[in-house]
Write a protein that holds these residues in place. Structure first.
Motif, mmCIF file in Angstrom:
data_model
loop_
_atom_site.group_PDB
_atom_site.id
_atom_site.type_symbol
_atom_site.label_atom_id
_atom_site.label_comp_id
_atom_site.label_asym_id
_atom_site.label_seq_id
_atom_site.Cartn_x
_atom_site.Cartn_y
_atom_site.Cartn_z
ATOM 1 N N LYS A 1 1.311 0.322 1.718
ATOM 2 C CA LYS A 1 2.041 1.487 2.207
ATOM 3 C C LYS A 1 3.501 1.149 2.430
ATOM 4 O O LYS A 1 4.390 1.961 2.140
ATOM 5 C CB LYS A 1 1.416 1.968 3.509
ATOM 6 N N SER B 1 14.099 5.087 -4.625
ATOM 7 C CA SER B 1 14.233 6.128 -5.646
ATOM 8 C C SER B 1 15.051 7.297 -5.127
ATOM 9 O O SER B 1 15.848 7.895 -5.850
ATOM 10 C CB SER B 1 12.849 6.591 -6.098
ATOM 11 N N VAL B 2 14.849 7.616 -3.830
ATOM 12 C CA VAL B 2 15.627 8.707 -3.249
ATOM 13 C C VAL B 2 17.104 8.358 -3.214
ATOM 14 O O VAL B 2 17.968 9.174 -3.537
ATOM 15 C CB VAL B 2 15.112 9.011 -1.827
ATOM 16 N N LEU C 1 9.790 1.697 -2.103
ATOM 17 C CA LEU C 1 10.080 2.191 -3.461
ATOM 18 C C LEU C 1 10.510 3.662 -3.414
ATOM 19 O O LEU C 1 11.446 4.057 -4.127
ATOM 20 C CB LEU C 1 8.845 2.020 -4.338
ATOM 21 N N GLN C 2 9.828 4.452 -2.590
ATOM 22 C CA GLN C 2 10.204 5.855 -2.482
ATOM 23 C C GLN C 2 11.603 6.004 -1.918
ATOM 24 O O GLN C 2 12.399 6.809 -2.400
ATOM 25 C CB GLN C 2 9.193 6.582 -1.601
ATOM 26 N N GLN C 3 11.930 5.193 -0.915
ATOM 27 C CA GLN C 3 13.268 5.265 -0.330
ATOM 28 C C GLN C 3 14.323 4.853 -1.342
ATOM 29 O O GLN C 3 15.403 5.452 -1.422
ATOM 30 C CB GLN C 3 13.323 4.387 0.914
ATOM 31 N N ILE D 1 5.185 0.917 -0.966
ATOM 32 C CA ILE D 1 5.350 2.261 -1.532
ATOM 33 C C ILE D 1 6.474 3.002 -0.820
ATOM 34 O O ILE D 1 7.298 3.685 -1.437
ATOM 35 C CB ILE D 1 4.018 3.049 -1.440
ATOM 36 N N GLY D 2 6.541 2.829 0.490
ATOM 37 C CA GLY D 2 7.605 3.491 1.236
ATOM 38 C C GLY D 2 8.977 2.994 0.828
ATOM 39 O O GLY D 2 9.917 3.781 0.691
#
Length: 249
Positions: A231, A241-242, A237-239, A234-235
């Motif tokens: 998690k 990408s944003v 990577l999401q940050q 993933i968090g």
């Protein structure tokens, strides 16, 4: 017979007596000198014997001579007494009384060359160079002392922080021990509820079930840590990408 005739008659006898005594006088003198010499030798022997008996110290002759400020030996007794070193020592202690030639006290040319060679190897540096080296060593030692004092002072400033960290570690370890103890107690209670009746913890069935529950619990904790790590990744990577999408816009 008158007096003049008597004198003339006695003159040949008187002359013969004079010559007779004159011929024996040197022998008497020689005998007297011999007697005097013999008496002198006997007196010296007696004096030596008296001096020997007077010495009740029981010291050897060499030790007796040393105590009385004389050379220990009148003649060499071993090979060491024939060396230059021994003769120098005797002259240094007893002076001219030792009978040693003073020229032996001066080093020979070979001795001087050997000493120069030794000093060139043993002391290769000049006095000025040694003084500079000593000053440099003192300077480096002082620098080390000052550096050490600075380190101690800096550590002393951090002492309170280290004490706090140590206390925190001790408290954390105590909490971990307490948590492990409580965890153990919960597992034991779960095993007891599983059997539905009171069972001795030392019983083989109890131990088997306890080991099984501990294994299951460790597996569940490991899976939970893995899920938490996934998690977190993933968090991130999401940050990321944003942030990239915001940068493009």
């Amino acid at each position: 017979m008158n007096l003049r005739v008597k004198v003339k008659l006695l003159r040949p006898r008187l002359l013969s007596n004079v010559f007779r005594f004159a011929s024996t006088t040197p022998e008497i003198v020689e005998r007297n000198e011999q007697v005097l010499i013999d008496d002198t030798d006997a007196a010296q022997v007696r004096e030596a014997e008296i001096e020997r008996k007077r010495n009740i110290s029981r010291l050897t002759q060499a030790h007796f001579n040393i105590i009385n400020g004389r050379m220990p030996y009148d003649e060499p007794k071993c090979l060491a007494h024939l060396t230059v070193k021994y003769h120098r020592k005797m002259y240094g202690k007893y002076g001219a009384q030792s009978g040693v030639d003073p020229s032996l006290c001066w080093p020979t040319k070979q001795d001087i060359e050997d000493r120069k060679e030794y000093e060139s190897v043993a002391f290769p540096y000049t006095i000025q160079q040694m003084m500079e080296t000593a000053a440099q060593n003192r300077k480096e030692a002082q620098q080390k002392i000052e550096q050490r004092e600075k380190e101690v002072e800096a550590k002393f400033v951090k002492l309170e922080q280290w004490k706090k960290e140590l206390n925190d570690k001790i408290e954390k370890k105590a909490r971990d021990i307490q948590a492990a103890k409580e965890k153990k107690e919960r597992l034991v209670e779960e095993v007891r509820r599983h059997f539905g009746f009171k069972l001795d913890p030392r019983d083989e069935r109890f131990q088997e079930m306890l080991a099984k529950r501990e294994k299951e619990q460790k597996k569940a904790e490991k899976q939970a840590r893995r899920d938490a790590k996934e998690k977190m990744i993933i968090g991130k990577l999401q940050q990321k990408s944003v942030e990239m999408s915001d940068g493009k816009s």
